[in-house]
Design a protein around this motif. Sequence first.
Motif, short mmCIF file in Angstrom:
data_model
loop_
_atom_site.label_atom_id
_atom_site.label_comp_id
_atom_site.label_asym_id
_atom_site.label_seq_id
_atom_site.Cartn_x
_atom_site.Cartn_y
_atom_site.Cartn_z
N UNK C 1 18.03 -7.31 3.65
CA UNK C 1 17.63 -6.51 2.49
C UNK C 1 16.41 -5.66 2.83
N UNK C 2 16.31 -4.54 2.16
CA UNK C 2 15.27 -3.57 2.49
C UNK C 2 13.85 -4.14 2.40
N UNK C 3 13.67 -5.16 1.57
CA UNK C 3 12.32 -5.68 1.36
C UNK C 3 11.84 -6.57 2.50
N UNK C 6 8.81 -6.39 4.82
CA UNK C 6 7.47 -6.34 4.22
C UNK C 6 7.09 -7.64 3.53
N UNK C 7 8.08 -8.50 3.40
CA UNK C 7 7.86 -9.65 2.52
C UNK C 7 6.79 -10.62 3.05
N UNK C 8 6.44 -10.49 4.31
CA UNK C 8 5.42 -11.38 4.89
C UNK C 8 4.11 -11.30 4.10
N UNK C 9 3.90 -10.17 3.41
CA UNK C 9 2.64 -10.01 2.67
C UNK C 9 2.47 -11.03 1.55
N UNK C 12 -0.22 -13.79 1.71
CA UNK C 12 -1.63 -13.55 1.38
C UNK C 12 -1.97 -14.05 -0.03
N UNK D 27 -2.18 -7.72 -9.36
CA UNK D 27 -0.79 -7.46 -9.80
C UNK D 27 -0.53 -8.17 -11.12
N UNK D 138 -3.01 -1.72 7.10
CA UNK D 138 -1.59 -1.95 7.35
C UNK D 138 -1.01 -2.96 6.36
N UNK D 139 -1.73 -4.06 6.14
CA UNK D 139 -1.19 -5.07 5.22
C UNK D 139 -1.13 -4.50 3.80
N UNK D 142 1.88 -2.29 3.70
CA UNK D 142 3.08 -3.14 3.68
C UNK D 142 3.29 -3.78 2.31
N UNK D 143 2.18 -4.14 1.66
CA UNK D 143 2.31 -4.67 0.31
C UNK D 143 2.96 -3.64 -0.61
N UNK D 145 4.70 -1.03 0.21
CA UNK D 145 6.08 -0.79 0.64
C UNK D 145 7.00 -1.89 0.11
N UNK D 146 6.50 -3.09 0.12
CA UNK D 146 7.27 -4.23 -0.38
C UNK D 146 7.63 -4.01 -1.84
N UNK D 149 10.12 -1.01 -2.11
CA UNK D 149 11.46 -1.40 -1.65
C UNK D 149 12.12 -2.30 -2.69
N UNK D 150 11.33 -3.15 -3.30
CA UNK D 150 11.81 -4.04 -4.35
C UNK D 150 12.32 -3.23 -5.55
N UNK D 152 13.58 -0.25 -5.53
CA UNK D 152 14.88 0.32 -5.17
C UNK D 152 15.98 -0.74 -5.23
N UNK D 153 15.74 -1.85 -4.62
CA UNK D 153 16.76 -2.91 -4.56
C UNK D 153 17.14 -3.37 -5.96
N UNK D 243 6.36 4.68 1.09
CA UNK D 243 6.63 3.85 2.28
C UNK D 243 6.38 4.67 3.54
#
Lengths: 256, 256, 256, 256
Positions: C1-3, C6-9, C12, D27, D138-139, D142-143, D145-146, D149-150, D152-153, D243
Motif C-alpha cells: 500500500x502507498x502508505x 512512510x509508516x515507520x514514523x 515516534x 495531531x 526527513x522524518x 515522511x510523517x 507524506x504518510x 498517502x493515507x 489518497x488510500x 509528498x
Amino acid sequence: MACSKYEYVKQYELDDRLLPGCWIVVRLDGKGFTKFCDLHKFEKPNDERALRLMDEAAKAVMQEYQDIRLAFGESDEYSFVFAKDCQLYGRRASKLVSLVTSCFTGTYVRRWAEHFPDTPLAATPAFDARAVLYPSDQTLRDYLSWRQADTHVNNLYNTCFWALVKSGQTTTEAHAQLRGTLSDYKNELLFSQFGLNYSTLPERFRKGSVVVRQRVMHVKTTADGRTKEKERLEPCVLHCDIIRDAFWKERPHLMA
Amino acid sequence: MACSKYEYVKQYELDDRLLPGCWIVVRLDGKGFTKFCDLHKFEKPNDERALRLMDEAAKAVMQEYQDIRLAFGESDEYSFVFAKDCQLYGRRASKLVSLVTSCFTGTYVRRWAEHFPDTPLAATPAFDARAVLYPSDQTLRDYLSWRQADTHVNNLYNTCFWALVKSGQTTTEAHAQLRGTLSDYKNELLFSQFGLNYSTLPERFRKGSVVVRQRVMHVKTTADGRTKEKERLEPCVLHCDIIRDAFWKERPHLMA
Amino acid sequence: MACSKYEYVKQYELDDRLLPGCWIVVRLDGKGFTKFCDLHKFEKPNDERALRLMDEAAKAVMQEYQDIRLAFGESDEYSFVFAKDCQLYGRRASKLVSLVTSCFTGTYVRRWAEHFPDTPLAATPAFDARAVLYPSDQTLRDYLSWRQADTHVNNLYNTCFWALVKSGQTTTEAHAQLRGTLSDYKNELLFSQFGLNYSTLPERFRKGSVVVRQRVMHVKTTADGRTKEKERLEPCVLHCDIIRDAFWKERPHLMA
Amino acid sequence: MACSKYEYVKQYELDDRLLPGCWIVVRLDGKGFTKFCDLHKFEKPNDERALRLMDEAAKAVMQEYQDIRLAFGESDEYSFVFAKDCQLYGRRASKLVSLVTSCFTGTYVRRWAEHFPDTPLAATPAFDARAVLYPSDQTLRDYLSWRQADTHVNNLYNTCFWALVKSGQTTTEAHAQLRGTLSDYKNELLFSQFGLNYSTLPERFRKGSVVVRQRVMHVKTTADGRTKEKERLEPCVLHCDIIRDAFWKERPHLMA
C-alpha cells in the motif's frame, strides 16, 4: 568562556523526576548471568557463595543510601525500596538507578575474592536496573510478595530440575518432565525420588534475602583495656516470610 | 501459580523508550570523587594512572556495546554516544543507563590493581549516569565540543591552581588569585612564574580522551612457528581535537 | 500500500500512560480570560452567568466520561478527578487531557447563547489543561482543599478590590491598599466601608462549584396521561465545603 | 495564607517539556465521528461543508499560534507542525496539546452555522490530540507524506465503497468486494462501472488540505473614498501534493 557557545546543549537534558508520594523500587538484575554462572562454575541450583556475595553488595548499597528502607534479593536479582517521601537527588530516576547499579556492581567485583577465594573473576559482571513507582503501601507489599512468591516457584522448579539432571537426565528431558506440573507434583518428586523434603531446604534458597536495618551491638576495647559496647543500626540479612503480615507488624517503621 | 495474584504490579513498570532518530548520549560521572582522589592520593592536577583506568573502563564498555559509535572522557567523566538508529534494548533509557554504568564500574574496580599496583583500593568507586538525546548531528557535535572545551577550561585552571598551591599558597589564596581571570592571564602566569608552556602539556590533559574503533593488526604465531596477521576493529584511545571539522572529515562513518 | 514506506514514523509516537493506582486530576484553565471577560463585559468580581456556563460545561464532561468521580470549579478553572483505577484510554495522558478540553470548550461555545442571550460570542474561548497524579487519598483531598482555599482567598481579595474600584479608586490604588493585608483586614474593610458581611455572599462565589453525581427524580407523562417517576444518577452542582470531613463522610463512594 | 498548608501538592505537577530541536506535530482526530456524521447527515464519501469547516478551525488555530509552520488535514483529522525551535509555553506537551484542541473545537462549534446553515448542531463534537516529535526534516516530511498517502488510500476506498452502496449493494457486500483489492482494481471499477475517472475528482478529496501562511492582499477604502492595498501573511488552504519535492522547493522557509 570557551564553553559558552556550546552550552545551549544542556537544555536537552530533560527532567526525569519521579512522582512524589510513591514508593520507589529500584530492581537490579544480573545481565547474561547464565554465562557468568557457567564461567565460574556456580553450584546448581543455588550457589551459596554467589548468594552471599549478592547480599554483601546489597548491604553496601543500603549502607550508602540511608533512604532505602529495605531490600529483597533472590538469585541474581535485588530490589531496593526507597521511602515514599525520599528526596534523594530530587528523586531523579537516572541518578537513583545508576548510583544503585554502580555501588552494587563495584562492591560485587571488589568483594568477589572474599567469597570465591579459589575462583578468580574471569569476566566483569554486569547488572541492569530500573525504577518503578508503587503509590500505595498495598501495591508495595504486593510487589514484594510477587518477588518472594517468584523465589519459591523458581527454586522449587530448579531444585527438581537439577536433581533430575544430576540423576542422569538431559536438560531437555528434565524440562519436559517438569513442564506444566504443579507444586504438589514437584514436592512429591523430590521426596519420593530423591528423599528430599523441600521444606527442610535452607530458607535462604526458599525465601530469598531480606535486608533490613537492625540494631547491632559492637564491642570496642578502649586504650586502657576496658570494653565498651555500642549499638548501631546496620543492614542485616534475613531469610523469612514477607508475604504474611507478621513481618510487617513487627517492623511498623518500614511502612511508616 | 503462586505468583499470579501479585503479578498485576508489573503494570506499574512504565515504558521509558527514548525517541527514535536521535543520538543517545549516556554521560557518566564519578560520585564524590574529590574524596576518592584524596583517599588514593591521586596526583594533582592530573593523575595519569587514574585517567588510563578511566579509558580502560570506557574501552570495555565499547567492546561490550557495539552500538556505541564513540566516547569522550575527561577527569572522572565519560560520555558514550549511541547511534541515532540504535535499537539496543528497545532504546529503554534505564537499560542503557544502568548497563553502561555497571560495565564501567565493574571494569574500573576489576582493573584497578593493574593501574595502581601500589595503592590498594580503599573504597568502592561509584558513578552516576544519565541519557540525553541530541536530535541532529550538529547538536551532537556541539555537545562533544562543549565537553572538550570544558576539559581545556578546567585543565588550564587546575594546572594554575596546583602550581600556585605547590609553590606555597593556600588553596583559598590560589582560588582568590584565579577567580575571574581569562585564559591569557593563566597562560602567562604558568609561563612567567613556573616556566611552563601550557601548550606543551600532554594532549591527554588538555584534550581529554576520545575512544573510536580503529583497525588494529594482531600478529599470531601458529603451531608450526609461522606468524599470521589479522586485522580487527578495536576501541582505541586518542587525544585530539574533536571541535574542528578535521576529526570528523577523516571519519565520515561516525556520523553516517 | 502507498502508505507503508512512510509508516515507520508511527514509532515516534511514544507511550504516555499515567502511573496506575493514582488519582488523575485534569485541571483546565481559561486562556487569556482577562481579555475575554472584558470583551464580553463580565460582571466584577463574579459574573454568575459565566460561572453557570462553566458549570454546564463541566457537567457535560462528567456526563461524557463516567470515570470522573467529581469536579471542582472556580472562576475560569475546573478540575476533574478520575478514579484511581480508571482505565479509560489506557490512562494515556494526552487522550484524557485533550478529550476533557475538547468536550469542555465545545460545550462552552455551544451553550453560550443560553447563558448570555444578549451578548453574542465575540471571540473563541480557549482552555488549556494538564493531568496531575495524586497517589493517595490524602494528597487528592489536599489538592481539592488547595483549590477551594484558593477560591476563598481570591474571592475575598477580588470582592474588596472591585468594591474599592467601584467606589472610585483606580485599580493601582486598590491593589496598593490591599497588598499584603490579612483576611481580617479585608473582612473589616468590606463591613465598615461597604456594609458588606462577606459570609453572606453567595456560597457559589465563596466556595466554588463541586460537581458530583446524585440521584435525580425524572417525572414522565406516558401516552395515556399517567405520570411515571424514574430516578437517574446525574451530575449536580453543589456549593459547599469540601475541606472538612463532613462532605466526604456523607459520600464514601467518592473515595472508594 | 489559607492555601499554604495544601500548596505542597503543586510538587506533583511534573515537567512535561518536549525535547528541544525537534519538530512538534500535534495531531488531532475527531472522536466518535462516525456517529456525529450520521447525526448530521454528512454526505458520503466526502462532505464538502464539513471539510471546509475543519479547514476554518485549522486556520483559526494557525492564526492564534504563529509558531505553527503548516498544517495538514483530511477527513476528521488535522496535524499541526510547530517549528523545531519553537519555545511556546516552554514546549510543555500538555499546554500545546490542550490549547490546539481547545481552539480547534471552539472554532468548529462557533462556525458550524456558517457551513451548515440548515443543519442545527445536534451534539457537541469532540477531538482528541497528541504531540509527536520528529527529530529531522526527513522524518517530518515522511510523517506528512504518510498522512497524505493515507488520504489518497482512504478516499479511493471510500469513493468505491459508497458508489457500490449507492448502486444498491449492502455495506457488507461493498466491503467484501473491495477487501484486499489494489488501486488499479479500484480505479478500473470506478471507471468501468460508474463512469468515474478518479483523477478528476476534486483535489480537496484526493490530497487533503494543506494550510500555509501566504501573502494576501487586502483592499481598504479610506475615509476620503480612496482605496488602499495592504499585504498580510495569512493562513491559506491549498490542495496539492506535499509528498514530492516541488512543494518544499517553492517554500524553503517552511523547513528553515
